[in-house]
Design a protein around this motif. Structure first.
Motif, short mmCIF file in Angstrom:
data_model
loop_
_atom_site.label_atom_id
_atom_site.label_comp_id
_atom_site.label_asym_id
_atom_site.label_seq_id
_atom_site.Cartn_x
_atom_site.Cartn_y
_atom_site.Cartn_z
N ALA A 78 0.84 -1.20 0.00
CA ALA A 78 0.00 0.00 0.00
C ALA A 78 0.87 1.25 0.00
O ALA A 78 0.60 2.21 -0.73
N GLN A 79 1.92 1.24 0.80
CA GLN A 79 2.83 2.38 0.83
C GLN A 79 3.48 2.60 -0.54
O GLN A 79 3.55 3.73 -1.03
N GLU A 80 3.97 1.53 -1.13
CA GLU A 80 4.67 1.65 -2.42
C GLU A 80 3.72 2.05 -3.54
O GLU A 80 4.07 2.85 -4.41
N LEU A 81 2.51 1.51 -3.55
CA LEU A 81 1.54 1.85 -4.59
C LEU A 81 1.12 3.31 -4.48
O LEU A 81 0.99 4.02 -5.49
N ILE A 109 3.06 6.98 10.92
CA ILE A 109 1.70 6.87 10.40
C ILE A 109 1.71 6.06 9.10
O ILE A 109 2.56 6.29 8.23
N ILE A 110 0.77 5.13 8.97
CA ILE A 110 0.62 4.33 7.75
C ILE A 110 -0.60 4.85 7.00
O ILE A 110 -1.73 4.64 7.44
N ASP A 111 -0.37 5.53 5.91
CA ASP A 111 -1.48 6.04 5.10
C ASP A 111 -1.78 5.04 3.99
O ASP A 111 -1.06 4.96 3.00
N THR A 112 -2.84 4.28 4.15
CA THR A 112 -3.22 3.31 3.11
C THR A 112 -4.20 3.94 2.12
O THR A 112 -4.31 3.48 0.99
#
Length: 257
Positions: free
Chosen positions: A112-115, A189-192
């Motif tokens: 998700a991070q890379e996309l 923070i993980i921004d999906t």
């Protein structure tokens, strides 16, 4: 059960085995756990669901796993992430729900991070994370290492641990730990930018349910649901667990349509 032979794609010199069921979007992409393969109970149940509902379904084995080539001891999070992204980009169309089990949830979060970083965030319809083990090398395994484990990692480059899921011991390499530190997701923070549903057993002996609760704290900007299963173990493969997985998947798809 799947009886067809897999197809293969070369990623970084390894023949990565995959199975693809074409169908409607949003599609579903399966990401298995450490030392698991794409023919397990949960993956097969998802394939049967896809066949029944007409949705696309894509699954693969990481290098060194299942039917894929490559040496398991040469695997790292970065390598398995690159393989997963290559399979997704080559064999899926439109938005996808990533279903990640255990280590596969870590891979899903990194995908998700890379996309999103590459401008492909629209490919994400949702994340369904089962007994998620993000950062497991640093957060769950390293703190419990014995002096003998640490000595083996330093002198041999790997260590072995008995497994409850296989007659063969689990192998953890120094490279896996070092690379894991470069892929940590619980350090910010993980921004999906998509809905996330986490299913976690409270009786899980491998990933404590507090780890899933910690993960939710790093997903504050997203639509996040955490479902705790009182008597659920790490596998989440009982009939009632499979039924909950499928209901949760359908809920994510309904939100993304």
């Amino acid at each position: 059960m799947s009886d067809g032979k897999p197809s293969f794609i070369d990623v970084g010199g390894a023949a990565i085995a995959y199975r693809r069921r074409q169908g409607a979007a949003p599609g579903v992409v399966w990401l298995g756990g450490y030392r698991s393969d794409m023919l397990g109970t949960k993956a097969e149940a998802l394939d049967a669901w896809a066949a029944e509902t007409g949705h696309a379904f894509l699954r693969h084995d990481y290098s060194g796993h299942g039917e894929s080539g490559g040496a398991f001891a040469e695997g790292t999070i970065s390598r398995w992430l690159a393989e997963s992204l290559a399979v997704l980009r080559a064999f899926s169309d439109g938005p996808q729900v990533l279903v990640g089990s255990s280590m596969g949830a870590w891979i899903a979060l990194r995908m998700a991070q890379e996309l999103n970083r590459s401008g492909e965030g629209a490919r994400l319809a949702g994340l369904l994370l089962l007994a998620p083990a993000p950062d497991f090398t640093a957060a769950l395994v390293e703190p419990k290492l014995s002096e003998a484990n640490r000595r083996d990692l330093e002198t041999k480059g790997y260590m072995e641990e008995p497994s409850d899921y296989s007659d063969e011991p689990y192998i953890y390499t120094r490279a896996l730990f070092e690379d894991g530190r470069a892929n940590l997701v619980l350090d910010g923070i993980i921004d999906t930018h998509c809905p996330v549903h986490i299913l976690q057993g409270k009786a899980d002996p491998d990933v404590p349910y507090t780890h899933a609760m910690r993960l939710t704290e790093h997903l504050p900007a997203d639509d996040v649901t955490l479902s705790l299963i009182g008597d659920g173990d790490h596998r989440l493969s009982r009939p009632q667990d499979i039924a909950l997985i499928l209901r949760s998947l359908e809920g994510l798809i309904a939100r993304g349509v």
